[in-house]
Design an enzyme around this catalytic site. Structure first.
Site, PDB file in Angstrom:
ATOM      1  N   HIS A  73       0.069  -2.205   7.822  1.00 41.33           N
ATOM      2  CA  HIS A  73       0.733  -2.260   6.701  1.00 41.33           C
ATOM      3  C   HIS A  73       0.569  -1.105   5.955  1.00 41.33           C
ATOM      4  O   HIS A  73       1.304  -0.769   5.207  1.00 41.33           O
ATOM      5  CB  HIS A  73       0.405  -3.905   5.866  1.00 41.33           C
ATOM      6  CG  HIS A  73       1.158  -3.226   4.141  1.00 41.33           C
ATOM      7  ND1 HIS A  73       1.730  -4.360   3.464  1.00 41.33           N
ATOM      8  CD2 HIS A  73       0.751  -2.472   3.243  1.00 41.33           C
ATOM      9  CE1 HIS A  73       2.427  -4.273   2.527  1.00 41.33           C
ATOM     10  NE2 HIS A  73       1.450  -3.806   2.140  1.00 41.33           N
ATOM     11  N   GLU A  74       0.013  -0.512   5.399  1.00 42.67           N
ATOM     12  CA  GLU A  74      -0.721   0.677   4.555  1.00 42.67           C
ATOM     13  C   GLU A  74      -0.373   1.586   5.229  1.00 42.67           C
ATOM     14  O   GLU A  74       0.339   3.024   5.001  1.00 42.67           O
ATOM     15  CB  GLU A  74      -2.338   0.706   4.066  1.00 42.67           C
ATOM     16  CG  GLU A  74      -2.601  -0.112   4.002  1.00 42.67           C
ATOM     17  CD  GLU A  74      -2.524  -0.696   1.986  1.00 42.67           C
ATOM     18  OE1 GLU A  74      -1.106   0.141   1.583  1.00 42.67           O
ATOM     19  OE2 GLU A  74      -2.863  -1.791   2.103  1.00 42.67           O
ATOM     20  N   HIS A  77       3.098   2.248   4.747  1.00 48.13           N
ATOM     21  CA  HIS A  77       3.918   3.069   4.008  1.00 48.13           C
ATOM     22  C   HIS A  77       4.248   4.475   3.558  1.00 48.13           C
ATOM     23  O   HIS A  77       5.107   5.213   2.889  1.00 48.13           O
ATOM     24  CB  HIS A  77       2.941   2.817   2.238  1.00 48.13           C
ATOM     25  CG  HIS A  77       2.818   1.402   2.274  1.00 48.13           C
ATOM     26  ND1 HIS A  77       4.177   0.737   1.272  1.00 48.13           N
ATOM     27  CD2 HIS A  77       1.918   0.638   1.789  1.00 48.13           C
ATOM     28  CE1 HIS A  77       4.260  -0.351   1.069  1.00 48.13           C
ATOM     29  NE2 HIS A  77       2.166  -0.462   0.950  1.00 48.13           N
ATOM     30  N   TYR A  88       9.701   3.000  -5.706  1.00 49.30           N
ATOM     31  CA  TYR A  88       8.335   1.765  -5.711  1.00 49.30           C
ATOM     32  C   TYR A  88       8.206   1.227  -7.162  1.00 49.30           C
ATOM     33  O   TYR A  88       7.330   1.170  -7.939  1.00 49.30           O
ATOM     34  CB  TYR A  88       6.756   2.645  -5.644  1.00 49.30           C
ATOM     35  CG  TYR A  88       5.990   1.136  -5.317  1.00 49.30           C
ATOM     36  CD1 TYR A  88       5.978   1.050  -3.200  1.00 49.30           C
ATOM     37  CD2 TYR A  88       5.035   1.335  -5.894  1.00 49.30           C
ATOM     38  CE1 TYR A  88       5.117  -0.552  -3.413  1.00 49.30           C
ATOM     39  CE2 TYR A  88       3.834  -0.033  -5.442  1.00 49.30           C
ATOM     40  CZ  TYR A  88       4.182  -0.448  -4.519  1.00 49.30           C
ATOM     41  OH  TYR A  88       3.153  -0.956  -4.057  1.00 49.30           O
ATOM     42  N   GLU A  97       7.261  -2.766  -0.484  1.00 50.84           N
ATOM     43  CA  GLU A  97       6.774  -3.471   0.096  1.00 50.84           C
ATOM     44  C   GLU A  97       6.358  -4.238   1.724  1.00 50.84           C
ATOM     45  O   GLU A  97       5.748  -4.804   2.270  1.00 50.84           O
ATOM     46  CB  GLU A  97       5.888  -4.319  -1.057  1.00 50.84           C
ATOM     47  CG  GLU A  97       4.801  -3.376  -2.154  1.00 50.84           C
ATOM     48  CD  GLU A  97       3.942  -3.468  -1.370  1.00 50.84           C
ATOM     49  OE1 GLU A  97       2.898  -3.882  -0.575  1.00 50.84           O
ATOM     50  OE2 GLU A  97       3.407  -2.029  -1.737  1.00 50.84           O
ATOM     51  N   ASP A 174       2.832  -5.117 -12.343  1.00 45.32           N
ATOM     52  CA  ASP A 174       2.955  -4.820 -10.771  1.00 45.32           C
ATOM     53  C   ASP A 174       4.520  -4.015 -10.084  1.00 45.32           C
ATOM     54  O   ASP A 174       5.662  -4.258  -9.806  1.00 45.32           O
ATOM     55  CB  ASP A 174       3.142  -6.464 -10.166  1.00 45.32           C
ATOM     56  CG  ASP A 174       3.319  -6.045  -8.397  1.00 45.32           C
ATOM     57  OD1 ASP A 174       2.511  -5.311  -8.192  1.00 45.32           O
ATOM     58  OD2 ASP A 174       4.553  -7.021  -8.210  1.00 45.32           O
ATOM     59  N   HIS A 179       5.177  -6.897  -5.367  1.00 46.27           N
ATOM     60  CA  HIS A 179       3.650  -7.134  -4.230  1.00 46.27           C
ATOM     61  C   HIS A 179       4.981  -8.663  -4.600  1.00 46.27           C
ATOM     62  O   HIS A 179       4.006  -9.459  -3.935  1.00 46.27           O
ATOM     63  CB  HIS A 179       2.787  -7.450  -4.892  1.00 46.27           C
ATOM     64  CG  HIS A 179       2.341  -6.030  -4.386  1.00 46.27           C
ATOM     65  ND1 HIS A 179       2.058  -4.881  -5.555  1.00 46.27           N
ATOM     66  CD2 HIS A 179       1.275  -5.390  -2.945  1.00 46.27           C
ATOM     67  CE1 HIS A 179       1.455  -3.877  -4.765  1.00 46.27           C
ATOM     68  NE2 HIS A 179       1.036  -4.403  -3.528  1.00 46.27           N
TER      69      HIS A 179
END
Length: 312
Positions: A73-74, A77, A88, A97, A174, A179
């Site tokens: 996932h990271e 990005h 973002y 995301e 957020d 998210h």
């Protein structure tokens, strides 16, 4: 440390073998990572250059290197940063995301050789301590149902546009719910992959990846949905089972796809499901017009006539 090394390696290999992408930047970028960040740090992140992993506080979270889908996932990005560069915040941020969640579960499924109907479709199932009543951080199969307990509260993700959450575009909000509202495109991907069947990374994953590459920084849900529909048609055929599965996926979250992305509208390219034939005809007409104009210019040049105005 070994888990972090293996997770980075698996993610890089997935992008190479499945999507023919050479690391995060598609130019062989080296993947660096740091473990044991701080003291009882409850997170993992990609800062644009390196991966950083916390060990968790031992109460809610444990070692963040334990979850391959979190690592993937990271790192995704970084892929998004080097492709569409999705802003973002708000819907583009929620897509950012969502792409990381999608590729996170696909890397895990690919590693385990799981078909779409065998997979758990969870992100972060391995990073909660045994004492926490939570399945995972997020569920692509059932957004809003990943956890529900006194410590964390209830998973706030919506699974349909009718439940879209409007939040301030601030850090406390957020960034407009990136998210939270990512649950909507997450569910669309899950339904699409299940409709297609088999290994989700082979077809649905390819459609989503190519759609990411075709997107821009400001792409929102509707345009991305349209792009996935068009890409499915390009890759697997107009009215193919794959394209119909994409339509079903987005229908399931309250987004009706069209046959062309918003960015293409007004470009002079005809719309509709027969757009390929229309484009061919349109180009032929343009070619004939140009040829007629060329002949007119040639006749004027030979006859000493008045020159035609320049083409814009």
């Amino acid at each position: 440390m070994n888990q972090a090394f293996d997770g980075l390696g698996s993610t890089r290999q997935f992008y190479q073998d499945v999507l023919q992408r050479n690391s995060i930047d598609d130019r062989g970028m080296r993947l660096d990572a740091y473990v044991h960040r701080g003291v009882r740090y409850n997170n993992a992140f990609w800062n644009g250059q390196v991966m950083v992993f916390g060990d968790g506080d031992g109460v809610v979270f444990t070692d963040f290197t334990a979850s391959l889908d979190v690592i993937a996932h990271e790192l995704t990005h970084g892929v998004t940063e080097h492709t569409a560069g999705l802003d973002y915040h708000n819907q583009s941020g929620a897509l950012n995301e969502s792409m990381s969640d999608v590729m996170g579960v696909l890397v895990k499924q690919w590693s385990l050789r799981q078909t779409a109907d065998q997979a758990d479709w969870l992100i972060g199932a391995d990073i909660f301590t045994p004492g926490i009543g939570a399945d995972a951080l997020r569920s692509l199969k059932a957004p809003g149902q990943a956890y529900d307990n006194d410590l964390l509260g209830k998973d706030p993700q919506p699974a349909h546009m009718r439940d879209y959450v409007e939040l301030p575009d601030t850090e406390e909000g957020d960034n407009g719910g990136v998210h939270i509202n990512s649950g909507i495109p997450n569910k669309a991907f899950y339904v699409t992959a299940l409709e297609i069947g088999g290994y989700a990374w082979e077809v649905a994953g390819r459609i989503w990846y190519e759609s990411l590459r075709a997107s821009t920084a400001t792409t929102e849900f509707q345009e991305f949905a349209d792009t996935t529909f068009v890409k499915a048609g390009e890759l697997y055929g107009i009215d193919s089972a794959e394209q119909k599965a994409v339509q079903t996926g987005w229908d399931g979250v309250g987004i009706t796809v069209t046959s062309e992305p918003t960015a293409m509208r007004g470009s002079g390219v005809p719309s509709g499901t027969d757009s390929v034939a229309d484009v061919v005809r349109h180009l032929a007409e343009m070619s004939a017009s140009i040829e007629n104009l060329r002949r007119d210019l040639q006749r004027q040049a030979v006859g000493g006539g008045r020159p035609a105005p320049p083409l814009a």
